[in-house]
Design a protein around this motif. Structure first.
Motif, PDB file in Angstrom:
ATOM      1  N   PHE A   1       0.889  -1.479   0.033  1.00 59.37           N
ATOM      2  CA  PHE A   1      -0.066  -0.026  -0.077  1.00 59.37           C
ATOM      3  C   PHE A   1       0.741   1.297  -0.083  1.00 59.37           C
ATOM      4  O   PHE A   1       0.317   2.345   0.055  1.00 59.37           O
ATOM      5  N   LYS A   2       2.315   1.242   0.331  1.00 56.85           N
ATOM      6  CA  LYS A   2       2.878   2.335   0.238  1.00 56.85           C
ATOM      7  C   LYS A   2       3.821   2.420  -0.702  1.00 56.85           C
ATOM      8  O   LYS A   2       4.464   3.623  -0.729  1.00 56.85           O
ATOM      9  N   GLU A   3       4.205   1.284  -1.591  1.00 54.52           N
ATOM     10  CA  GLU A   3       5.362   1.650  -2.421  1.00 54.52           C
ATOM     11  C   GLU A   3       4.724   1.582  -4.000  1.00 54.52           C
ATOM     12  O   GLU A   3       3.986   0.347  -4.288  1.00 54.52           O
ATOM     13  N   PRO A   4       4.833   2.563  -4.796  1.00 57.81           N
ATOM     14  CA  PRO A   4       4.218   2.638  -6.104  1.00 57.81           C
ATOM     15  C   PRO A   4       4.384   1.285  -7.099  1.00 57.81           C
ATOM     16  O   PRO A   4       3.634   0.856  -7.782  1.00 57.81           O
ATOM     17  N   GLU A   5       5.904   0.867  -6.984  1.00 57.80           N
ATOM     18  CA  GLU A   5       6.090  -0.192  -7.848  1.00 57.80           C
ATOM     19  C   GLU A   5       5.209  -1.562  -7.588  1.00 57.80           C
ATOM     20  O   GLU A   5       4.974  -2.458  -8.313  1.00 57.80           O
ATOM     21  N   HIS A   6       4.771  -1.610  -6.407  1.00 59.84           N
ATOM     22  CA  HIS A   6       3.794  -2.500  -6.051  1.00 59.84           C
ATOM     23  C   HIS A   6       2.468  -2.384  -6.528  1.00 59.84           C
ATOM     24  O   HIS A   6       1.578  -2.984  -6.956  1.00 59.84           O
ATOM     25  N   LEU A   7       1.807  -1.021  -6.048  1.00 61.32           N
ATOM     26  CA  LEU A   7       0.473  -0.795  -6.429  1.00 61.32           C
ATOM     27  C   LEU A   7       0.137  -0.642  -7.793  1.00 61.32           C
ATOM     28  O   LEU A   7      -0.837  -1.195  -8.227  1.00 61.32           O
TER      29      LEU A   7
ATOM     30  N   ALA B   1      -1.231   0.564  10.640  1.00 60.61           N
ATOM     31  CA  ALA B   1      -2.328   1.404  10.179  1.00 60.61           C
ATOM     32  C   ALA B   1      -1.781   2.552   9.102  1.00 60.61           C
ATOM     33  O   ALA B   1      -0.874   3.057   9.137  1.00 60.61           O
ATOM     34  N   ILE B   2      -2.981   2.914   8.204  1.00 65.78           N
ATOM     35  CA  ILE B   2      -2.717   3.889   7.395  1.00 65.78           C
ATOM     36  C   ILE B   2      -4.335   4.704   7.430  1.00 65.78           C
ATOM     37  O   ILE B   2      -5.242   3.814   7.025  1.00 65.78           O
ATOM     38  N   ALA B   3      -4.436   5.802   7.592  1.00 69.34           N
ATOM     39  CA  ALA B   3      -5.567   6.775   7.431  1.00 69.34           C
ATOM     40  C   ALA B   3      -5.409   7.778   6.562  1.00 69.34           C
ATOM     41  O   ALA B   3      -4.357   8.594   6.469  1.00 69.34           O
ATOM     42  N   TYR B   4      -6.317   7.717   5.515  1.00 69.25           N
ATOM     43  CA  TYR B   4      -6.306   8.929   4.677  1.00 69.25           C
ATOM     44  C   TYR B   4      -7.783   9.280   4.243  1.00 69.25           C
ATOM     45  O   TYR B   4      -8.497   8.560   4.165  1.00 69.25           O
ATOM     46  N   THR B   5      -7.700  10.456   3.548  1.00 67.23           N
ATOM     47  CA  THR B   5      -9.112  10.830   2.786  1.00 67.23           C
ATOM     48  C   THR B   5      -8.872  10.665   1.505  1.00 67.23           C
ATOM     49  O   THR B   5      -7.906  11.084   0.754  1.00 67.23           O
ATOM     50  N   ASP B   6      -9.896   9.925   0.761  1.00 62.77           N
ATOM     51  CA  ASP B   6      -9.890   9.553  -0.753  1.00 62.77           C
ATOM     52  C   ASP B   6     -10.927  10.437  -1.516  1.00 62.77           C
ATOM     53  O   ASP B   6     -12.005  10.630  -0.916  1.00 62.77           O
ATOM     54  N   TYR B   7     -10.145  10.863  -2.478  1.00 64.64           N
ATOM     55  CA  TYR B   7     -11.033  11.833  -3.402  1.00 64.64           C
ATOM     56  C   TYR B   7     -11.095  11.383  -4.729  1.00 64.64           C
ATOM     57  O   TYR B   7     -10.117  10.943  -5.237  1.00 64.64           O
TER      58      TYR B   7
ATOM     59  N   PRO C   1     -18.495  11.834  -3.552  1.00 63.67           N
ATOM     60  CA  PRO C   1     -18.363  11.801  -2.440  1.00 63.67           C
ATOM     61  C   PRO C   1     -16.857  11.465  -2.087  1.00 63.67           C
ATOM     62  O   PRO C   1     -16.191  10.382  -2.688  1.00 63.67           O
ATOM     63  N   ALA C   2     -16.269  12.216  -0.838  1.00 66.51           N
ATOM     64  CA  ALA C   2     -14.727  12.213  -0.446  1.00 66.51           C
ATOM     65  C   ALA C   2     -15.154  10.692   0.605  1.00 66.51           C
ATOM     66  O   ALA C   2     -16.287  10.641   1.152  1.00 66.51           O
ATOM     67  N   THR C   3     -14.214  10.194   0.866  1.00 70.28           N
ATOM     68  CA  THR C   3     -14.114   8.892   1.815  1.00 70.28           C
ATOM     69  C   THR C   3     -13.009   9.141   2.806  1.00 70.28           C
ATOM     70  O   THR C   3     -11.906   9.114   2.545  1.00 70.28           O
ATOM     71  N   GLU C   4     -13.499   8.868   4.203  1.00 70.29           N
ATOM     72  CA  GLU C   4     -12.348   8.905   5.102  1.00 70.29           C
ATOM     73  C   GLU C   4     -12.030   7.392   5.317  1.00 70.29           C
ATOM     74  O   GLU C   4     -12.995   6.642   5.679  1.00 70.29           O
ATOM     75  N   VAL C   5     -10.778   7.049   4.942  1.00 76.39           N
ATOM     76  CA  VAL C   5     -10.315   5.487   5.154  1.00 76.39           C
ATOM     77  C   VAL C   5      -9.471   5.617   6.219  1.00 76.39           C
ATOM     78  O   VAL C   5      -8.450   6.084   6.369  1.00 76.39           O
ATOM     79  N   THR C   6      -9.715   4.346   6.919  1.00 71.81           N
ATOM     80  CA  THR C   6      -8.706   3.915   7.898  1.00 71.81           C
ATOM     81  C   THR C   6      -8.455   2.226   7.742  1.00 71.81           C
ATOM     82  O   THR C   6      -9.272   1.656   7.643  1.00 71.81           O
ATOM     83  N   MET C   7      -7.123   2.195   7.447  1.00 74.02           N
ATOM     84  CA  MET C   7      -6.740   0.728   7.108  1.00 74.02           C
ATOM     85  C   MET C   7      -6.008   0.100   8.443  1.00 74.02           C
ATOM     86  O   MET C   7      -5.265   1.041   8.732  1.00 74.02           O
ATOM     87  N   GLU C   8      -6.255  -1.136   8.851  1.00 64.44           N
ATOM     88  CA  GLU C   8      -5.593  -1.517  10.043  1.00 64.44           C
ATOM     89  C   GLU C   8      -5.161  -2.944   9.670  1.00 64.44           C
ATOM     90  O   GLU C   8      -5.707  -3.890   8.853  1.00 64.44           O
ATOM     91  N   PHE C   9      -3.789  -2.963   9.792  1.00 66.36           N
ATOM     92  CA  PHE C   9      -2.936  -4.341   9.517  1.00 66.36           C
ATOM     93  C   PHE C   9      -2.702  -5.111  10.557  1.00 66.36           C
ATOM     94  O   PHE C   9      -2.015  -4.656  11.260  1.00 66.36           O
TER      95      PHE C   9
END
Length: 171
Positions: free
Chosen positions: A33-39, A96-102, A115-123
């Protein structure tokens, strides 16, 4: 829960909670989720590719991306671009990662009609496996329903299937 079974539920009418277990260590799932080469290798539903993926992975940083339909069998979707922007709020690696998705345009301007989304991901570390819990909070039940009507649940299911495939390639 089997590896490919996603559990979903709606809380308070406007929070979509998705859970899935992956057969990979938490640190590896987090890196996806953090590295562009994977995403670039797994983000988006089947037939779609990330043609743009710029990440500034820090609180206040921005993830700007473009998904493009590359599958001619998807009819009118073929060639369509879907731009998005995430603004990171909190990062606690690897928990965890928390972000606002637009929804956005190619210049990164937010689309205020969507709609924007408030996203919280827990690993969650399960001793060599990882449980991913994704909470997406919308401003209203109607906003949540609008993205559900766009096929978001099918899209995220296919996206997480592709994540599992990518994890199997690199572990």
């Amino acid at each position: 829960m089997s590896n490919n079974a996603m559990v979903s539920r709606v809380e308070n009418g406007r929070v979509l909670v998705l859970e899935r277990e992956f057969s990979a260590p938490r640190e590896l799932v987090y890196r996806m989720f953090k590295e562009p080469e994977h995403l670039k290798r797994w983000w988006g539903p089947r037939g779609w590719e990330l043609t743009v993926c710029n990440i500034d992975f820090r609180p206040g940083g921005i993830w700007h991306y473009c998904m493009k339909c590359m599958d001619e069998n998807q009819g009118t979707f073929y060639g369509m671009e879907s731009w998005g922007k995430g603004v990171y709020k909190d990062i606690a690696e690897p928990e965890a990662i928390a972000y606002t998705d637009y929804f956005s345009d190619a210049d990164g301007n937010s689309n205020d009609e969507m709609p924007a989304t408030e996203v919280t991901m827990e690993f969650i570390d399960l001793g060599g496996k990882t449980k991913l819990v994704n909470r997406s909070e919308y401003v209203s039940a109607e906003a949540l329903q609008s993205v559900m009507d766009m096929g978001m649940l099918q899209g995220i299911t296919e996206t997480w299937d592709r994540l599992e495939e990518r994890l199997n390639e690199v572990k």
